[in-house]
Design a protein around this motif. Structure first.
Motif, PDB file in Angstrom:
ATOM      1  N   ILE A 232      47.823  30.959  27.729  1.00 23.88           N
ATOM      2  CA  ILE A 232      46.907  30.937  28.866  1.00 23.88           C
ATOM      3  C   ILE A 232      47.339  32.006  29.861  1.00 23.88           C
ATOM      4  O   ILE A 232      48.453  31.953  30.395  1.00 23.88           O
ATOM      5  CB  ILE A 232      46.883  29.569  29.555  1.00 23.88           C
ATOM      6  N   GLU A 233      46.507  32.988  30.087  1.00 24.23           N
ATOM      7  CA  GLU A 233      46.761  33.972  31.130  1.00 24.23           C
ATOM      8  C   GLU A 233      46.296  33.404  32.462  1.00 24.23           C
ATOM      9  O   GLU A 233      45.165  32.899  32.573  1.00 24.23           O
ATOM     10  CB  GLU A 233      46.037  35.274  30.831  1.00 24.23           C
ATOM     11  N   MET A 234      47.141  33.451  33.471  1.00 18.85           N
ATOM     12  CA  MET A 234      46.811  32.857  34.759  1.00 18.85           C
ATOM     13  C   MET A 234      46.781  33.944  35.830  1.00 18.85           C
ATOM     14  O   MET A 234      47.630  34.833  35.868  1.00 18.85           O
ATOM     15  CB  MET A 234      47.866  31.799  35.150  1.00 18.85           C
ATOM     16  N   SER A 235      45.805  33.845  36.708  1.00 19.25           N
ATOM     17  CA  SER A 235      45.757  34.738  37.869  1.00 19.25           C
ATOM     18  C   SER A 235      45.292  33.944  39.074  1.00 19.25           C
ATOM     19  O   SER A 235      44.638  32.896  38.939  1.00 19.25           O
ATOM     20  CB  SER A 235      44.817  35.929  37.623  1.00 19.25           C
ATOM     21  N   VAL A 236      45.629  34.420  40.260  1.00 20.07           N
ATOM     22  CA  VAL A 236      45.260  33.722  41.486  1.00 20.07           C
ATOM     23  C   VAL A 236      44.590  34.716  42.427  1.00 20.07           C
ATOM     24  O   VAL A 236      45.018  35.857  42.558  1.00 20.07           O
ATOM     25  CB  VAL A 236      46.494  33.056  42.137  1.00 20.07           C
ATOM     26  N   GLU A 237      43.513  34.280  43.034  1.00 20.22           N
ATOM     27  CA  GLU A 237      42.712  35.111  43.928  1.00 20.22           C
ATOM     28  C   GLU A 237      42.676  34.456  45.306  1.00 20.22           C
ATOM     29  O   GLU A 237      42.462  33.250  45.427  1.00 20.22           O
ATOM     30  CB  GLU A 237      41.316  35.236  43.354  1.00 20.22           C
ATOM     31  N   ILE A 238      42.909  35.257  46.337  1.00 17.41           N
ATOM     32  CA  ILE A 238      42.914  34.732  47.710  1.00 17.41           C
ATOM     33  C   ILE A 238      41.660  35.204  48.438  1.00 17.41           C
ATOM     34  O   ILE A 238      41.332  36.378  48.408  1.00 17.41           O
ATOM     35  CB  ILE A 238      44.175  35.207  48.468  1.00 17.41           C
TER      36      ILE A 238
END
Length: 293
Positions: free
Chosen positions: A287-293
């Motif tokens: 699972i590739e995870m990214s976070v956006e603010i």
């Protein structure tokens, strides 16, 4: 500590495709509606609906009473009429948020208990009522949320775990909330760590190195983590704000706190197959995870 498993909510694993998670908290809706950016909240909800998101409730949905206020009320001898008035005020705020959240019913992975809520005379609380309305597990103070993705291969699943807490304490610097989470990482294992309370929308992506031993080959792997403070919708500074008919700021202004960007963080989970020649065709699910603010 409570547990919530997405398979218990959806009755089946999630499909092996991109999934959006939006933690929402620290709205603190109150009698003065100008203090909350309701339009921004609605836009976050609309974005989630457009992308089939799942949500996590981080607490402090309404701002009726703080812990010290509730302690004072429990020790008081208010008339029933006064207690009824408090219940009615809380229900008005709850109903307003419920209308905003209505399209998301059944999409909440869990709701945490915050610091600011109302304790109704029937024994329920604001947070319990929201959990019941949104058909979500009530996680109380702290919880683990498990997400299971069903891969195209038979009997092969990939899991992601989320550790979530409303949060506590404070700190003026942007890094203060992430410092708190870095201490949590030492004692609790998860892929994603979430706290609210600090009103900061902030995130970091540390990594861990670990060995993967196979019958013929061994590999050094990297496991990425997400640490995030989940933001707020409460305005800290208002032009011409008043208390009791005279000029007076909100508590962030009175506390000389820095202004913060409002909104929520968005966590994207993208299932993939890691192709590795040493391991043959097909690779391994990840699972590739990214976070956006």
């Amino acid at each position: 500590m409570e547990f919530a498993n997405v398979e218990q909510l959806t009755k089946k694993p999630l499909p092996f495709k991109e999934t959006l998670i939006i933690p929402i908290g620290d709205i603190q809706l109150q009698s003065n509606r100008d203090t909350v950016d309701v339009d921004r909240l609605k836009k976050v909800i609309d974005f989630g609906i457009e992308h089939d998101a799942y949500y996590i409730g981080m607490g402090d949905f309404i701002d009726m009473e703080s812990p010290s206020n509730r302690q004072f009320l429990r020790g008081s001898t208010l008339y029933d009429s006064a207690l009824d008035a408090l219940d009615a005020s809380a229900e008005e705020l709850e109903d307003e948020l419920k209308e905003i959240f209505k399209p998301t019913i059944g999409r909440w992975l869990g709701l945490l208990e915050g610091h600011h809520f109302h304790h109704h005379q029937d024994g329920t609380t604001t947070d319990l009522r929201f959990a019941q309305y949104l058909k979500a597990p009530f996680l109380g103070t702290c919880g683990y949320i498990g997400l299971t993705f069903k891969t195209p291969a038979k009997h092969v699943n990939k899991q992601i775990s989320i550790w979530a807490h409303h949060g506590r304490g404070g700190g003026k610097l942007m890094s203060s909330s992430l410092n708190q989470l870095e201490h949590v990482v030492r004692g609790f294992d998860a892929d994603v760590y979430l706290i609210g309370h600090h009103h900061k929308a902030n995130a970091a992506k540390p990594a861990r190195i670990y060995p993967s031993f196979g019958p013929k080959h061994s590999l050094i792997r990297t496991r990425e983590l997400i640490l995030a403070t989940t933001g707020s919708f409460l305005k800290g500074y208002l032009q011409d704000s008043q208390h009791g008919g005279r000029a007076g700021g909100l508590y962030p202004e009175r506390g000389m706190m820095n202004p913060l960007t409002l909104g929520a963080v968005k966590i994207w989970l993208r299932p993939r197959y890691r192709q590795e020649k040493k391991w043959g065709r097909g690779g391994t699910p990840t699972i590739e995870m990214s976070v956006e603010i």
